[in-house]
Write an enzyme that holds these catalytic residues in place. Structure first.
Site, mmCIF file in Angstrom:
data_model
loop_
_atom_site.group_PDB
_atom_site.id
_atom_site.type_symbol
_atom_site.label_atom_id
_atom_site.label_comp_id
_atom_site.label_asym_id
_atom_site.label_seq_id
_atom_site.Cartn_x
_atom_site.Cartn_y
_atom_site.Cartn_z
ATOM 1 N N ASN A 164 -7.760 -8.022 11.063
ATOM 2 C CA ASN A 164 -6.927 -6.856 10.731
ATOM 3 C C ASN A 164 -6.738 -5.976 11.959
ATOM 4 O O ASN A 164 -7.694 -5.663 12.667
ATOM 5 C CB ASN A 164 -7.594 -6.014 9.649
ATOM 6 C CG ASN A 164 -7.514 -6.639 8.273
ATOM 7 O OD1 ASN A 164 -7.633 -7.856 8.134
ATOM 8 N ND2 ASN A 164 -7.313 -5.821 7.269
ATOM 9 N N ALA A 205 0.795 -1.221 0.000
ATOM 10 C CA ALA A 205 0.000 0.000 0.000
ATOM 11 C C ALA A 205 0.831 1.277 0.000
ATOM 12 O O ALA A 205 0.288 2.361 -0.184
ATOM 13 C CB ALA A 205 -0.942 0.008 1.204
ATOM 14 N N GLY A 224 6.335 -0.886 -3.744
ATOM 15 C CA GLY A 224 6.303 -2.103 -4.536
ATOM 16 C C GLY A 224 7.707 -2.622 -4.749
ATOM 17 O O GLY A 224 8.684 -1.871 -4.658
ATOM 18 N N ARG A 225 7.802 -3.928 -5.016
ATOM 19 C CA ARG A 225 9.094 -4.549 -5.298
ATOM 20 C C ARG A 225 8.936 -5.539 -6.437
ATOM 21 O O ARG A 225 7.888 -6.171 -6.578
ATOM 22 C CB ARG A 225 9.616 -5.354 -4.094
ATOM 23 C CG ARG A 225 9.910 -4.563 -2.859
ATOM 24 C CD ARG A 225 8.775 -4.556 -1.881
ATOM 25 N NE ARG A 225 8.293 -5.868 -1.497
ATOM 26 C CZ ARG A 225 8.884 -6.659 -0.601
ATOM 27 N NH1 ARG A 225 9.997 -6.264 0.001
ATOM 28 N NH2 ARG A 225 8.365 -7.824 -0.289
ATOM 29 N N ALA A 273 -5.340 -6.044 -0.810
ATOM 30 C CA ALA A 273 -6.662 -6.586 -1.132
ATOM 31 C C ALA A 273 -7.672 -5.492 -1.444
ATOM 32 O O ALA A 273 -7.375 -4.297 -1.359
ATOM 33 C CB ALA A 273 -7.165 -7.428 0.031
ATOM 34 N N ASP A 314 -1.477 -10.370 -0.956
ATOM 35 C CA ASP A 314 -0.110 -10.398 -0.433
ATOM 36 C C ASP A 314 -0.014 -11.146 0.893
ATOM 37 O O ASP A 314 0.997 -11.817 1.158
ATOM 38 C CB ASP A 314 0.492 -8.996 -0.320
ATOM 39 C CG ASP A 314 -0.370 -8.000 0.446
ATOM 40 O OD1 ASP A 314 -1.393 -8.393 1.049
ATOM 41 O OD2 ASP A 314 -0.021 -6.802 0.433
ATOM 42 N N THR A 315 -1.058 -11.077 1.722
ATOM 43 C CA THR A 315 -1.009 -11.826 2.979
ATOM 44 C C THR A 315 -1.098 -13.326 2.735
ATOM 45 O O THR A 315 -0.496 -14.126 3.455
ATOM 46 C CB THR A 315 -2.121 -11.378 3.937
ATOM 47 O OG1 THR A 315 -2.086 -9.957 4.073
ATOM 48 C CG2 THR A 315 -1.934 -11.999 5.314
#
Length: 466
Positions: A292, A11, A14-15, A79, A232-233
């Site tokens: 969360n 968020a 980025g990679r 997400a 990603d999680t």
């Protein structure tokens, strides 16, 4: 040695990385990093800088090719956010951020009309005002929605731009609060109750599915794009070297802290609903039972405010200041709704403390220790709720992601929860992304074998409660 390209979008950054799989371990080399921030347009909408994100991803993929053509490439991201496509599969909408306040009124109205029990019984997803369900309902009046033929979540939107293939990956789809968690399919009755067009919802695919070949991007053409666990999680959890997952929890620590366990079955009981526990899908028929907790967003937003005041503090500097202010013990609730918005975070925390009649932080060190200690206390509450609804007894916690590098937070968490905390891998999302690709390619036999390789690939640190 087999090479894979992993694109991981968070968020705030980025990679793009190369993953090399050997018989002994998985090696991760990050070849491109970039930062990005949400932006506000002239209409007051809170958006992602989609052109920047996509251009930086392409730069990273091109850099990766200097080390050889990969077996495949896969994309994971945060997400719930999405783009709308027209009949020719062109992006026609703004790419809103989940932090846009457009869903606040819609959330209350829709939940009241349909009922929490009905929404939760099939989806098993915690109630957050920014879930895709409420975003799509809020978008119904927009011209782009009226013209849309389908919607795609962020990783699938990028997949479509690269390959032209339209499909939605299930781990990310489960976060929408529009998926039946038991069937791993869209909850069409709920979609109808929400007043959303059924045709917006594309076919679903599982992690490991081949999407297609990149085309129309010059030197990148021909790269095989496959699906990882695209939330990603979900990739991060796939990258955890569990020894006994029945007694181990995890905290994926970044902008958000995702606190949970891996399970074979969802839990959608009345107790789980009351605790607002979520059941998100994981790779290979697993379920991520979690909750969360607002994470490092609190400190990052404080830093952003202080930068605007010409005080540029790094995280290590702030943690060092916090370690000198351990006597400051005021606690806040990280999930307080007022903390979800951008801007003026120090003032928000100050006003919150005054309203509760507790001592507000004043210095940078006091703000930082307040946030870190509050996160640890929230982790304790969340672990206890998960134990209650699942009947499991948690004996250790894996802390993943960037937050795992903050030793003070790790120790505070161990102290608060009264159990051992194990760090890493820091790059668990990239490990999980590459592992799913390698399993799909037949290079690693299964997830258990991948986790053995991942355990060999980094050094973990343990924190004992004191």
């Amino acid at each position: 040695m087999e090479n894979f390209i992993a694109v991981d979008l968070g968020a705030t950054s980025g990679r793009v990385a190369i993953g090399r799989v050997t018989k002994e371990k998985i090696e991760i080399e990050i070849v491109h990093r970039f930062s990005h921030e949400i932006i506000e347009d002239v209409d007051g909408d809170i958006l992602w800088n989609w052109k920047l994100i996509t251009s930086q991803v392409l730069i990273g993929i091109e850099k990766s090719l200097s080390q050889g053509f990969p077996i495949s490439l896969a994309i994971d991201s945060w997400a719930v956010d999405y783009g709308l496509l027209d009949n020719e599969d062109r992006l026609i909408s703004k790419v809103h951020s989940y932090r846009d306040p457009r869903t606040f009124t819609v959330f209350d109205e829709l939940v009241s009309r349909i009922g929490k029990e009905r929404i939760y019984q099939d989806t098993g997803i915690q109630f957050l005002n920014f879930n895709t369900l409420y975003q799509l309902v809020a978008a119904r009046a927009e011209d782009s929605f009226k013209s849309a033929s389908k919607f795609l979540l962020i990783p699938d939107l990028l997949n479509a731009q690269l390959t032209g293939k339209i499909s939605t990956e299930v781990t990310n789809a489960s976060t929408t609060q529009l998926l039946d968690v038991n069937r791993r399919g869209w909850d069409y009755p709920l979609i109808g109750l929400a007043g959303l067009p059924r045709e917006l919802f594309t076919d679903l695919h599982e992690p490991g599915t081949e999407i297609g070949l990149i085309k129309g991007f010059g030197a990148l053409d021909g790269i095989k794009v496959v699906a990882t666990a695209s939330h990603d999680t979900a990739s991060a959890v796939a990258g955890i070297p569990f020894i006994n997952r029945n007694s181990e929890a995890y905290i994926s620590s970044g902008t958000w802290s995702l606190v949970g366990i891996e399970s074979d079955t969802p839990v959608t009981s009345k107790e789980a609903l009351a605790a607002n526990i979520t059941n998100e899908l994981g790779a290979y028929n697993t379920v991520r039972i979690l909750k969360n907790v607002t994470g490092m967003w609190l400190l990052e937003e404080c830093r952003r405010t202080w930068r605007s005041e010409n005080e540029d503090w790094t995280i290590p500097q702030l943690v060092d200041e916090a370690s000198r202010n351990l006597e400051f013990d005021s606690l806040i609730d990280p999930n307080e709704p007022r903390f979800r918005s951008t801007g003026e975070m120090p003032n928000r925390i100050h006003e919150y403390c005054l309203e509760l009649g507790i001592k507000p932080p004043r210095t940078k060190g006091e703000f930082t220790i307040c946030i870190l200690r509050s996160l640890a206390a929230a982790y304790k509450r969340t672990i206890a709720e998960i134990e209650l609804v699942t009947g499991k007894q948690i004996s250790s916690i894996h802390i993943l992601g960037g937050g795992s590098q903050i030793s003070l937070l790790n120790q505070l968490t161990a102290n608060a929860c009264g159990i051992v905390v194990k760090t890493g891998p820091v790059e668990s999302t990239l490990f999980g992304n590459v592992a799913v690709q390698a399993i799909g390619a037949g290079i690693i036999p299964n997830l258990d074998a991948a986790r053995v390789l991942i355990a060999n690939s980094f050094i973990s640190e343990e924190f004992i409660p004191s």
